[in-house]
Design a protein around this motif. Structure first.
Motif, PDB file in Angstrom:
ATOM      1  N   LEU A  22      42.407  46.505  11.777  1.00  0.00           N
ATOM      2  CA  LEU A  22      43.243  46.165  12.925  1.00  0.00           C
ATOM      3  C   LEU A  22      42.457  45.200  13.807  1.00  0.00           C
ATOM      4  CD1 LEU A  22      46.034  47.347  13.783  1.00  0.00           C
ATOM      5  CD2 LEU A  22      44.790  48.915  15.269  1.00  0.00           C
ATOM      6  N   ASP A  23      43.118  44.131  14.259  1.00  0.00           N
ATOM      7  CA  ASP A  23      42.440  43.139  15.100  1.00  0.00           C
ATOM      8  C   ASP A  23      42.589  43.560  16.566  1.00  0.00           C
ATOM      9  OD1 ASP A  23      41.206  40.926  16.056  1.00  0.00           O
ATOM     10  OD2 ASP A  23      42.820  39.525  15.558  1.00  0.00           O
ATOM     11  N   VAL A  24      41.589  44.224  17.096  1.00  0.00           N
ATOM     12  CA  VAL A  24      41.635  44.720  18.483  1.00  0.00           C
ATOM     13  C   VAL A  24      41.075  43.653  19.412  1.00  0.00           C
ATOM     14  CG1 VAL A  24      40.852  46.531  20.069  1.00  0.00           C
ATOM     15  CG2 VAL A  24      41.408  47.095  17.687  1.00  0.00           C
ATOM     16  N   ARG A  25      41.840  43.304  20.430  1.00  0.00           N
ATOM     17  CA  ARG A  25      41.461  42.206  21.337  1.00  0.00           C
ATOM     18  C   ARG A  25      41.353  42.693  22.776  1.00  0.00           C
ATOM     19  NH1 ARG A  25      40.241  37.096  19.109  1.00  0.00           N
ATOM     20  NH2 ARG A  25      40.690  37.438  16.918  1.00  0.00           N
ATOM     21  N   LEU A  26      40.534  42.002  23.539  1.00  0.00           N
ATOM     22  CA  LEU A  26      40.341  42.337  24.949  1.00  0.00           C
ATOM     23  C   LEU A  26      41.276  41.488  25.814  1.00  0.00           C
ATOM     24  CD1 LEU A  26      38.477  43.873  27.016  1.00  0.00           C
ATOM     25  CD2 LEU A  26      37.090  41.796  27.063  1.00  0.00           C
ATOM     26  N   GLY A  27      42.071  42.167  26.626  1.00  0.00           N
ATOM     27  CA  GLY A  27      42.962  41.446  27.534  1.00  0.00           C
ATOM     28  C   GLY A  27      42.970  42.106  28.895  1.00  0.00           C
ATOM     29  N   ILE A  28      43.625  41.448  29.841  1.00  0.00           N
ATOM     30  CA  ILE A  28      43.712  42.026  31.186  1.00  0.00           C
ATOM     31  C   ILE A  28      45.025  41.593  31.838  1.00  0.00           C
ATOM     32  CG2 ILE A  28      42.552  40.117  32.408  1.00  0.00           C
ATOM     33  CD1 ILE A  28      41.024  42.345  33.988  1.00  0.00           C
ATOM     34  N   GLU A  29      45.572  42.478  32.662  1.00  0.00           N
ATOM     35  CA  GLU A  29      46.711  42.132  33.512  1.00  0.00           C
ATOM     36  C   GLU A  29      46.210  42.184  34.944  1.00  0.00           C
ATOM     37  OE1 GLU A  29      49.948  44.939  33.513  1.00  0.00           O
ATOM     38  OE2 GLU A  29      51.150  43.737  34.908  1.00  0.00           O
ATOM     39  N   SER A  30      46.195  41.031  35.619  1.00  0.00           N
ATOM     40  CA  SER A  30      45.644  40.939  36.973  1.00  0.00           C
ATOM     41  C   SER A  30      46.740  40.712  37.998  1.00  0.00           C
ATOM     42  CB  SER A  30      44.658  39.768  37.068  1.00  0.00           C
ATOM     43  OG  SER A  30      43.550  39.986  36.249  1.00  0.00           O
ATOM     44  N   ASP A  31      46.599  41.388  39.125  1.00  0.00           N
ATOM     45  CA  ASP A  31      47.534  41.208  40.251  1.00  0.00           C
ATOM     46  C   ASP A  31      47.297  39.867  40.934  1.00  0.00           C
ATOM     47  OD1 ASP A  31      47.712  44.413  40.368  1.00  0.00           O
ATOM     48  OD2 ASP A  31      49.312  43.463  41.543  1.00  0.00           O
ATOM     49  N   PHE A  32      48.379  39.169  41.204  1.00  0.00           N
ATOM     50  CA  PHE A  32      48.255  37.891  41.907  1.00  0.00           C
ATOM     51  C   PHE A  32      48.984  37.933  43.248  1.00  0.00           C
ATOM     52  CE2 PHE A  32      49.894  33.832  43.319  1.00  0.00           C
ATOM     53  CZ  PHE A  32      48.761  33.032  43.262  1.00  0.00           C
ATOM     54  N   TYR A  33      48.345  37.404  44.264  1.00  0.00           N
ATOM     55  CA  TYR A  33      49.027  36.913  45.464  1.00  0.00           C
ATOM     56  C   TYR A  33      48.130  35.843  46.076  1.00  0.00           C
ATOM     57  CZ  TYR A  33      46.243  40.482  47.956  1.00  0.00           C
ATOM     58  OH  TYR A  33      45.231  41.257  48.448  1.00  0.00           O
ATOM     59  N   PRO A  34      48.710  34.947  46.895  1.00  0.00           N
ATOM     60  CA  PRO A  34      47.904  33.832  47.399  1.00  0.00           C
ATOM     61  C   PRO A  34      46.678  34.354  48.149  1.00  0.00           C
ATOM     62  CG  PRO A  34      50.224  33.497  47.916  1.00  0.00           C
ATOM     63  CD  PRO A  34      50.114  34.881  47.362  1.00  0.00           C
ATOM     64  N   GLY A  35      45.526  33.814  47.816  1.00  0.00           N
ATOM     65  CA  GLY A  35      44.284  34.207  48.474  1.00  0.00           C
ATOM     66  C   GLY A  35      43.318  34.926  47.550  1.00  0.00           C
ATOM     67  N   VAL A  36      43.833  35.511  46.463  1.00  0.00           N
ATOM     68  CA  VAL A  36      42.943  36.283  45.571  1.00  0.00           C
ATOM     69  C   VAL A  36      42.332  35.423  44.448  1.00  0.00           C
ATOM     70  CG1 VAL A  36      44.072  38.517  45.965  1.00  0.00           C
ATOM     71  CG2 VAL A  36      44.822  37.077  44.059  1.00  0.00           C
ATOM     72  N   GLU A  37      42.661  34.142  44.427  1.00  0.00           N
ATOM     73  CA  GLU A  37      42.236  33.298  43.298  1.00  0.00           C
ATOM     74  C   GLU A  37      40.722  33.312  43.037  1.00  0.00           C
ATOM     75  OE1 GLU A  37      44.182  32.422  45.781  1.00  0.00           O
ATOM     76  OE2 GLU A  37      45.947  31.335  45.111  1.00  0.00           O
ATOM     77  N   PRO A  38      39.870  33.101  44.090  1.00  0.00           N
ATOM     78  CA  PRO A  38      38.418  33.077  43.804  1.00  0.00           C
ATOM     79  C   PRO A  38      37.925  34.405  43.232  1.00  0.00           C
ATOM     80  CG  PRO A  38      38.877  32.211  46.000  1.00  0.00           C
ATOM     81  CD  PRO A  38      40.153  32.810  45.504  1.00  0.00           C
ATOM     82  N   TRP A  39      38.448  35.504  43.755  1.00  0.00           N
ATOM     83  CA  TRP A  39      38.046  36.833  43.280  1.00  0.00           C
ATOM     84  C   TRP A  39      38.450  37.014  41.810  1.00  0.00           C
ATOM     85  CZ3 TRP A  39      39.754  41.482  41.356  1.00  0.00           C
ATOM     86  CH2 TRP A  39      38.895  42.564  41.533  1.00  0.00           C
ATOM     87  N   LEU A  40      39.663  36.592  41.470  1.00  0.00           N
ATOM     88  CA  LEU A  40      40.130  36.732  40.083  1.00  0.00           C
ATOM     89  C   LEU A  40      39.343  35.830  39.139  1.00  0.00           C
ATOM     90  CD1 LEU A  40      44.037  37.058  40.214  1.00  0.00           C
ATOM     91  CD2 LEU A  40      42.339  38.842  39.791  1.00  0.00           C
ATOM     92  N   ARG A  41      39.018  34.638  39.623  1.00  0.00           N
ATOM     93  CA  ARG A  41      38.260  33.711  38.774  1.00  0.00           C
ATOM     94  C   ARG A  41      36.931  34.353  38.354  1.00  0.00           C
ATOM     95  NH1 ARG A  41      39.441  29.422  41.724  1.00  0.00           N
ATOM     96  NH2 ARG A  41      41.406  29.202  40.616  1.00  0.00           N
ATOM     97  N   GLU A  42      36.283  34.999  39.308  1.00  0.00           N
ATOM     98  CA  GLU A  42      35.017  35.699  39.011  1.00  0.00           C
ATOM     99  C   GLU A  42      35.242  36.873  38.071  1.00  0.00           C
ATOM    100  OE1 GLU A  42      32.431  37.048  42.214  1.00  0.00           O
ATOM    101  OE2 GLU A  42      32.723  35.081  43.167  1.00  0.00           O
ATOM    102  N   LEU A  43      36.285  37.638  38.330  1.00  0.00           N
ATOM    103  CA  LEU A  43      36.579  38.809  37.493  1.00  0.00           C
ATOM    104  C   LEU A  43      36.803  38.389  36.037  1.00  0.00           C
ATOM    105  CD1 LEU A  43      37.342  41.958  37.518  1.00  0.00           C
ATOM    106  CD2 LEU A  43      39.708  41.156  37.546  1.00  0.00           C
ATOM    107  N   HIS A  44      37.614  37.347  35.851  1.00  0.00           N
ATOM    108  CA  HIS A  44      37.959  36.914  34.487  1.00  0.00           C
ATOM    109  C   HIS A  44      36.749  36.316  33.760  1.00  0.00           C
ATOM    110  CE1 HIS A  44      42.460  36.497  35.812  1.00  0.00           C
ATOM    111  NE2 HIS A  44      42.051  37.743  35.766  1.00  0.00           N
ATOM    112  N   ALA A  45      35.750  35.875  34.534  1.00  0.00           N
ATOM    113  CA  ALA A  45      34.555  35.287  33.907  1.00  0.00           C
ATOM    114  C   ALA A  45      33.550  36.360  33.480  1.00  0.00           C
ATOM    115  CB  ALA A  45      33.887  34.310  34.880  1.00  0.00           C
TER     116      ALA A  45
END
Ligand SMILES: [Zn+2]
Length: 220
Positions: free
Chosen positions: A24-47
Motif C-alpha cells: 500500500l502506498d501510504v503518503r503524508l498529507g495535511i489539511e490546514s485551516d486558512f484565514y487571512p493572516g495565518v499564511e506565514p505560520w502555515l508556510r513554516e508548518l508545511h516546511a
C-alpha cells in the motif's frame, strides 16, 4: 491536531509507510485551516515535513474563525466564506481546497444556491486562475444539508472553468475510508468531468474516470 502533535503525526505516517511498503502506498498529507493572516505560520508548518498533499480549508464553524468574522448576518458570512476560499487558493499554500461549499451547512435553511451563484462564480474565476484543485468531499451527505461538498451545481461551474477535482471521503473513522467513491464518480461525470486528479509529492496526477472506476472494482 495540536501543533505540538505534528512530529508524532509525521513519525506515525512514516512508520505506517514502512510497514505497508510494497502493498500500500501510504503518503503524508495535511489539511490546514486558512484565514487571512495565518499564511506565514502555515508556510513554516508545511516546511517542517515532506508533504505529498496539502489541503486548505475554510472552517466557518471553528470558534476562533467565527469570533473573528461572524457579524450576525448569515448572507454576508456566506459571501465571506467564498472570499476566503479564493484567497486561500491565491495564497499558493495549497494543492487542493477541501469541501469547498461547507458554508451551506452553517444555516441550511438560509442557503439559496441561485442567490449565491454570482458570488460563487466570482470566487471560482479567481480559483481557476491559480490552477489549484478543489475537492469533492463525500462526507457531506451525512451533514445538515445532505449532499456532497460541493453541490452538483457548483461542480458544474467548476467544470466549466477547468478546475481539477480531487476525491476525498473525510473519513475520520476507518469504516468510512473510500465511502461514496462510485457515487462521487457518477456525480463528477454528470457535472461534465471526464478526469479525476490526485497528488503525489505535491504534483497533480490525472486519471480518466473510467480507469478510476475500474481500479475501485478491482479492490472492492
Ligand atoms: Zn475540513
Amino acid at each position: 491536531m495540536d501543533p505540538s502533535e505534528f512530529d508524532d503525526y509525521v513519525a506515525m505516517i512514516h512508520g505506517t509507510r514502512a510497514r505497508f511498503a510494497g502493498r500500500l502506498d501510504v503518503r503524508l498529507g495535511i489539511e490546514s485551516d486558512f484565514y487571512p493572516g495565518v499564511e506565514p505560520w502555515l508556510r513554516e508548518l508545511h516546511a517542517r515535513a515532506s508533504l505529498s498533499h496539502v489541503l486548505g480549508s475554510v472552517h466557518y464553524q471553528v470558534s476562533d474563525y467565527r469570533k473573528l468574522f461572524y457579524t450576525g448576518d448569515v448572507f454576508s458570512y456566506q459571501e465571506l466564506y467564498y472570499e476566503h476560499l479564493a484567497l486561500s487558493a491565491e495564497s499558493g499554500l495549497f494543492d487542493t481546497l477541501a469541501h469547498p461549499d461547507l458554508i451551506k451547512n452553517e444555516s441550511p435553511d438560509d442557503w439559496d444556491f441561485e442567490r449565491m451563484r454570482p458570488v460563487i462564480a466570482r470566487a471560482l474565476d479567481r480559483i481557476a486562475a491559480t490552477g489549484v484543485a478543489m475537492e469533492l468531499n463525500t462526507s457531506g451527505v451525512q451533514k445538515a444539508l445532505p449532499e456532497m461538498n460541493p453541490s452538483p451545481g457548483q461542480l458544474a461551474m467548476m467544470c466549466e472553468r477547468g478546475i481539477p477535482v480531487v476525491l476525498g471521503a473525510d473519513a475520520h473513522v476507518p469504516e468510512r475510508v473510500g465511502d461514496g467513491y462510485l457515487a462521487a464518480m457518477q456525480t463528477l461525470q454528470q457535472a461534465g468531468y471526464s478526469e479525476i486528479s490526485y497528488f503525489i509529492d505535491r504534483k497533480r496526477q490525472s486519471l480518466a474516470i473510467g480507469e478510476a472506476v475500474d481500479s475501485w472494482i478491482g479492490v472492492a
